[in-house]
Design a protein around this motif. Structure first.
Motif, PDB file in Angstrom:
ATOM      1  N   VAL A  30       0.835  -1.201   0.000  1.00 24.09           N
ATOM      2  CA  VAL A  30       0.000   0.000   0.000  1.00 24.09           C
ATOM      3  C   VAL A  30       0.871   1.252   0.000  1.00 24.09           C
ATOM      4  CG1 VAL A  30      -1.641   1.323   1.389  1.00 24.09           C
ATOM      5  CG2 VAL A  30      -2.016  -1.104   1.014  1.00 24.09           C
ATOM      6  N   SER A  31       1.945   1.258   0.774  1.00 17.54           N
ATOM      7  CA  SER A  31       2.842   2.418   0.796  1.00 17.54           C
ATOM      8  C   SER A  31       3.484   2.646  -0.573  1.00 17.54           C
ATOM      9  CB  SER A  31       3.942   2.226   1.841  1.00 17.54           C
ATOM     10  OG  SER A  31       3.390   2.182   3.122  1.00 17.54           O
ATOM     11  N   PHE A  32       3.912   1.567  -1.219  1.00 20.81           N
ATOM     12  CA  PHE A  32       4.509   1.691  -2.545  1.00 20.81           C
ATOM     13  C   PHE A  32       3.483   2.200  -3.554  1.00 20.81           C
ATOM     14  CE2 PHE A  32       5.543  -0.151  -6.723  1.00 20.81           C
ATOM     15  CZ  PHE A  32       6.745   0.484  -6.939  1.00 20.81           C
ATOM     16  N   ALA A  33       2.277   1.664  -3.513  1.00 25.15           N
ATOM     17  CA  ALA A  33       1.238   2.090  -4.452  1.00 25.15           C
ATOM     18  C   ALA A  33       0.852   3.556  -4.224  1.00 25.15           C
ATOM     19  CB  ALA A  33       0.011   1.182  -4.332  1.00 25.15           C
ATOM     20  N   CYS A  72      -0.122  11.707 -21.156  1.00 20.41           N
ATOM     21  CA  CYS A  72      -0.863  12.156 -19.965  1.00 20.41           C
ATOM     22  C   CYS A  72      -1.946  11.156 -19.579  1.00 20.41           C
ATOM     23  CB  CYS A  72      -1.465  13.535 -20.210  1.00 20.41           C
ATOM     24  SG  CYS A  72      -0.226  14.846 -20.279  1.00 20.41           S
ATOM     25  N   ALA A  73      -2.625  10.589 -20.566  1.00 18.10           N
ATOM     26  CA  ALA A  73      -3.649   9.575 -20.278  1.00 18.10           C
ATOM     27  C   ALA A  73      -3.012   8.341 -19.650  1.00 18.10           C
ATOM     28  CB  ALA A  73      -4.401   9.204 -21.551  1.00 18.10           C
ATOM     29  N   GLY A  74      -1.816   7.982 -20.104  1.00 20.82           N
ATOM     30  CA  GLY A  74      -1.102   6.856 -19.504  1.00 20.82           C
ATOM     31  C   GLY A  74      -0.761   7.104 -18.048  1.00 20.82           C
ATOM     32  N   TYR A  75      -0.302   8.308 -17.745  1.00 18.42           N
ATOM     33  CA  TYR A  75       0.000   8.647 -16.351  1.00 18.42           C
ATOM     34  C   TYR A  75      -1.265   8.605 -15.485  1.00 18.42           C
ATOM     35  CZ  TYR A  75       4.683  10.154 -17.730  1.00 18.42           C
ATOM     36  OH  TYR A  75       5.961  10.191 -18.194  1.00 18.42           O
ATOM     37  N   LEU A  76      -2.360   9.116 -16.016  1.00 15.53           N
ATOM     38  CA  LEU A  76      -3.603   9.089 -15.250  1.00 15.53           C
ATOM     39  C   LEU A  76      -4.112   7.667 -15.057  1.00 15.53           C
ATOM     40  CD1 LEU A  76      -5.406  12.203 -16.772  1.00 15.53           C
ATOM     41  CD2 LEU A  76      -4.324  12.007 -14.528  1.00 15.53           C
ATOM     42  N   ALA A  77      -4.003   6.836 -16.092  1.00 17.77           N
ATOM     43  CA  ALA A  77      -4.415   5.433 -15.964  1.00 17.77           C
ATOM     44  C   ALA A  77      -3.553   4.705 -14.937  1.00 17.77           C
ATOM     45  CB  ALA A  77      -4.336   4.746 -17.319  1.00 17.77           C
ATOM     46  N   ALA A  78      -2.247   4.980 -14.949  1.00 22.43           N
ATOM     47  CA  ALA A  78      -1.352   4.355 -13.972  1.00 22.43           C
ATOM     48  C   ALA A  78      -1.722   4.784 -12.559  1.00 22.43           C
ATOM     49  CB  ALA A  78       0.101   4.722 -14.279  1.00 22.43           C
ATOM     50  N   PHE A  82      -2.751   2.339  -9.448  1.00 22.67           N
ATOM     51  CA  PHE A  82      -2.101   2.380  -8.142  1.00 22.67           C
ATOM     52  C   PHE A  82      -3.119   2.666  -7.037  1.00 22.67           C
ATOM     53  CE2 PHE A  82       1.778   3.619 -10.708  1.00 22.67           C
ATOM     54  CZ  PHE A  82       2.369   2.372 -10.592  1.00 22.67           C
ATOM     55  N   SER A  83      -4.089   3.530  -7.328  1.00 25.80           N
ATOM     56  CA  SER A  83      -5.136   3.812  -6.345  1.00 25.80           C
ATOM     57  C   SER A  83      -5.994   2.573  -6.099  1.00 25.80           C
ATOM     58  CB  SER A  83      -6.023   4.960  -6.830  1.00 25.80           C
ATOM     59  OG  SER A  83      -5.263   6.137  -6.938  1.00 25.80           O
ATOM     60  N   TYR A  84      -6.231   1.790  -7.142  1.00 22.71           N
ATOM     61  CA  TYR A  84      -6.967   0.530  -6.984  1.00 22.71           C
ATOM     62  C   TYR A  84      -6.196  -0.417  -6.065  1.00 22.71           C
ATOM     63  CZ  TYR A  84      -8.970  -3.997  -8.121  1.00 22.71           C
ATOM     64  OH  TYR A  84      -9.520  -5.250  -8.043  1.00 22.71           O
ATOM     65  N   ALA A  85      -4.883  -0.441  -6.216  1.00 20.55           N
ATOM     66  CA  ALA A  85      -4.063  -1.310  -5.367  1.00 20.55           C
ATOM     67  C   ALA A  85      -4.097  -0.860  -3.910  1.00 20.55           C
ATOM     68  CB  ALA A  85      -2.624  -1.343  -5.873  1.00 20.55           C
ATOM     69  N   VAL A  86      -4.282   0.435  -3.685  1.00 22.69           N
ATOM     70  CA  VAL A  86      -4.302   0.969  -2.321  1.00 22.69           C
ATOM     71  C   VAL A  86      -5.614   0.666  -1.603  1.00 22.69           C
ATOM     72  CG1 VAL A  86      -4.326   3.131  -0.995  1.00 22.69           C
ATOM     73  CG2 VAL A  86      -2.631   2.786  -2.775  1.00 22.69           C
ATOM     74  N   HIS A 110      -2.559 -10.969  -4.511  1.00 22.81           N
ATOM     75  CA  HIS A 110      -2.346 -11.184  -5.945  1.00 22.81           C
ATOM     76  C   HIS A 110      -3.018 -10.084  -6.761  1.00 22.81           C
ATOM     77  CE1 HIS A 110      -1.308 -13.462  -9.466  1.00 22.81           C
ATOM     78  NE2 HIS A 110      -2.566 -13.448  -9.874  1.00 22.81           N
ATOM     79  N   SER A 111      -4.195  -9.678  -6.338  1.00 23.69           N
ATOM     80  CA  SER A 111      -4.908  -8.587  -7.019  1.00 23.69           C
ATOM     81  C   SER A 111      -4.118  -7.285  -6.925  1.00 23.69           C
ATOM     82  CB  SER A 111      -6.291  -8.418  -6.392  1.00 23.69           C
ATOM     83  OG  SER A 111      -6.935  -7.285  -6.893  1.00 23.69           O
ATOM     84  N   ARG A 112      -3.584  -6.990  -5.743  1.00 23.52           N
ATOM     85  CA  ARG A 112      -2.759  -5.785  -5.568  1.00 23.52           C
ATOM     86  C   ARG A 112      -1.493  -5.859  -6.407  1.00 23.52           C
ATOM     87  NH1 ARG A 112      -4.386  -5.177   0.353  1.00 23.52           N
ATOM     88  NH2 ARG A 112      -5.548  -3.233   0.237  1.00 23.52           N
ATOM     89  N   HIS A 113      -0.893  -7.031  -6.464  1.00 22.32           N
ATOM     90  CA  HIS A 113       0.323  -7.209  -7.256  1.00 22.32           C
ATOM     91  C   HIS A 113       0.041  -6.980  -8.742  1.00 22.32           C
ATOM     92  CE1 HIS A 113       4.117  -8.818  -8.628  1.00 22.32           C
ATOM     93  NE2 HIS A 113       3.466  -9.684  -9.391  1.00 22.32           N
ATOM     94  N   ARG A 114      -1.049  -7.537  -9.249  1.00 24.23           N
ATOM     95  CA  ARG A 114      -1.398  -7.339 -10.663  1.00 24.23           C
ATOM     96  C   ARG A 114      -1.658  -5.876 -10.962  1.00 24.23           C
ATOM     97  NH1 ARG A 114      -5.752 -11.901 -11.045  1.00 24.23           N
ATOM     98  NH2 ARG A 114      -6.594 -10.328  -9.707  1.00 24.23           N
ATOM     99  N   ALA A 115      -2.383  -5.181 -10.089  1.00 27.47           N
ATOM    100  CA  ALA A 115      -2.677  -3.764 -10.311  1.00 27.47           C
ATOM    101  C   ALA A 115      -1.401  -2.933 -10.279  1.00 27.47           C
ATOM    102  CB  ALA A 115      -3.672  -3.256  -9.263  1.00 27.47           C
ATOM    103  N   THR A 116      -0.506  -3.232  -9.344  1.00 20.78           N
ATOM    104  CA  THR A 116       0.746  -2.492  -9.245  1.00 20.78           C
ATOM    105  C   THR A 116       1.642  -2.759 -10.451  1.00 20.78           C
ATOM    106  OG1 THR A 116       0.614  -2.598  -6.840  1.00 20.78           O
ATOM    107  CG2 THR A 116       2.739  -2.048  -7.769  1.00 20.78           C
TER     108      THR A 116
END
Length: 144
Positions: A30-33, A72-78, A82-86, A110-116
């Motif tokens: 969570v801290s990394f995300a 910019c869209a890529g940065y927002l999607a990323a 990361f917010s989903y992982a948090v 595993h879900s957090r790992h895939r999202a990250t």
């Protein structure tokens, strides 16, 4: 019919142990995300500022604006990934069966790992796109 039983001291120990394992394991991810969500959102401002500094708004072509939008869209999607992982995950812990806690925890991890991982991939692609855009924009600005 569902029947509830009283929790024993052993059950409370298992519950406390499961909570500690989940909490400590998730804190690092969570801290990394959180950090990476901040980085991704900051990258949007950095790319837009760099685009303005090299004069992309004055002599930029439509193709360069499309590449800027993609970056910019890529940065927002990323940052969304990361917010989903948090975000928190609900785990169902039954006092009768603590063995189910581990598979539930592993599924959430595993879900957090895939999202990250997906967020890092998109962040990398957006950065490559932004660098190529800046180099092309600088090359076209200096050749003019």
């Amino acid at each position: 019919m569902i029947r509830a039983t009283e929790l024993t001291a052993d059950d409370n120990e298992h519950k406390a142990f499961a909570w500690e394992v989940i909490k400590k394991s998730n804190d690092v991810v969570v801290s990394f995300a959180k950090l990476m969500a901040t980085v991704a959102l900051t990258a949007v401002g950095v790319v837009l500022t760099l685009a303005r500094l090299i004069g992309l708004q004055e002599h930029g072509s439509t193709v360069e604006f499309v590449w800027l939008t993609i970056a910019c869209a890529g940065y927002l999607a990323a940052s969304l990934l990361f917010s989903y992982a948090v975000r928190g995950k609900s785990l169902l812990i039954s006092p009768d069966d603590f063995d189910d806690v581990v598979p539930q925890f592993l599924a959430a991890a595993h879900s957090r790992h895939r999202a990250t991982t997906a967020g890092l991939l998109i962040l990398g692609l957006a950065t490559i796109t932004a660098v190529i855009l800046m180099v092309c924009a600088l090359a076209s600005a200096t050749s003019s």
